[in-house]
Write an enzyme that holds these catalytic residues in place. Structure first.
Site, short mmCIF file in Angstrom:
data_model
loop_
_atom_site.label_atom_id
_atom_site.label_comp_id
_atom_site.label_asym_id
_atom_site.label_seq_id
_atom_site.Cartn_x
_atom_site.Cartn_y
_atom_site.Cartn_z
N ASP A 20 1.01 -1.30 -0.44
CA ASP A 20 -0.05 0.42 -0.51
C ASP A 20 1.09 1.20 -0.18
O ASP A 20 1.76 1.48 1.14
CB ASP A 20 -0.68 0.11 0.91
CG ASP A 20 -1.84 1.06 1.25
OD1 ASP A 20 -3.20 1.09 0.23
OD2 ASP A 20 -1.68 2.61 2.39
N MET A 33 6.06 9.98 -3.35
CA MET A 33 5.12 8.83 -2.49
C MET A 33 6.07 8.90 -1.09
O MET A 33 7.45 9.31 -0.83
CB MET A 33 6.06 7.51 -2.80
CG MET A 33 5.47 5.61 -1.89
SD MET A 33 6.20 4.82 -2.49
CE MET A 33 7.46 4.95 -2.44
N HIS A 184 -5.35 4.10 6.73
CA HIS A 184 -5.07 5.35 5.63
C HIS A 184 -3.21 4.68 6.51
O HIS A 184 -2.81 5.45 5.65
CB HIS A 184 -5.00 6.50 5.52
CG HIS A 184 -6.32 5.85 3.92
ND1 HIS A 184 -6.34 5.96 3.51
CD2 HIS A 184 -7.74 6.15 4.84
CE1 HIS A 184 -7.70 6.17 2.66
NE2 HIS A 184 -8.46 6.24 4.14
N ASP A 189 -2.82 -0.95 6.41
CA ASP A 189 -3.67 -1.11 4.73
C ASP A 189 -3.18 -2.15 3.63
O ASP A 189 -4.06 -3.40 3.08
CB ASP A 189 -3.80 0.27 4.45
CG ASP A 189 -4.99 1.39 4.95
OD1 ASP A 189 -5.29 0.39 5.71
OD2 ASP A 189 -5.10 2.51 4.46
#
Length: 213
Positions: A20, A33, A184, A189
């Site tokens: 994730d 990211m 999140h 996740d």
């Protein structure tokens, strides 16, 4: 699980790695990211699929941004602070090198055989673009190759025999859904996603398809 006669020579043993990604924009490069988490979802060979333990160890890093642009609404999803990431986030080259070495360890399975890593994502298209870009940009290559990616939504569409458009977790049978919150936080996740994937791999499909109705 029974051995599939004659299949052993044609099957590449695979270790599925649920990943994730949390990012601060829609695409890598112009945007960053900001964190990612990964956990083993299971192993697959000629004898079938074996899910990983729900408590399997994972990999998690928060990253220093690679650009000066970001979308505040996208960054807010992760709950991470940009100033803190700029000051204390892991250098992307360091993080991706560590991740590549972690994946290399996973190539040796619990049975001592060599397994090929394949990324699992939900939906994979967003997470894969960031992960692949970062791996190639900062390590020079991807341990997953250029296409070692499996999308959980696509897998569900195929197993359930339903159109891809409109698929969401709310449309899936309750027995497939892990009893875990979607926080999140990338590692949380990734773990939730790994359990969903494992449930799908062991699912017989909708009752009406199994019974022939």
């Amino acid at each position: 699980m029974g051995t599939r006669s004659g299949a052993a020579g044609k099957v590449t043993p695979t270790v599925y790695v649920s990943v994730d990604v949390e990012a601060d924009g829609p695409i890598p490069g112009p945007y960053s990211m900001v964190s990612f988490g990964a956990v083993v979802a299971g192993w697959h060979d000629a004898d079938g699929f074996r899910p990983a333990p729900a408590t399997a160890a994972g990999f998690y890093r928060e990253l220093r941004p690679v650009s000066d642009t970001w979308v505040p609404e996208a960054l807010a999803v992760s709950g991470l602070d940009r100033a803190a990431l700029l000051a204390g986030g892991t250098d992307p080259a360091v993080a991706m090198g560590q991740f590549a070495r972690w994946l290399e360890q996973l190539r040796t399975g619990p049975d001592g055989r060599r397994y090929r890593p394949v990324m699992v994502g939900y939906p994979a298209v967003y997470d894969w673009q960031f992960l692949y870009w970062y791996l190639v940009r900062f390590t020079g290559s991807s341990p997953f190759g250029h296409s070692g990616c499996l999308d959980v939504k696509t897998l569900y569409a195929a197993r359930a025999g339903v159109p891809f458009a409109g698929i969401g977790k709310r449309s899936m049978p309750a027995e497939l859904l892990p009893d875990l919150p979607h926080t999140h936080h990338a590692l949380d996740d990734a773990r939730e996603q790994a359990l969903l994937f494992a449930n799908l791999m062991e699912w017989d499909g909708p009752h009406e398809r199994v019974s022939g109705r």
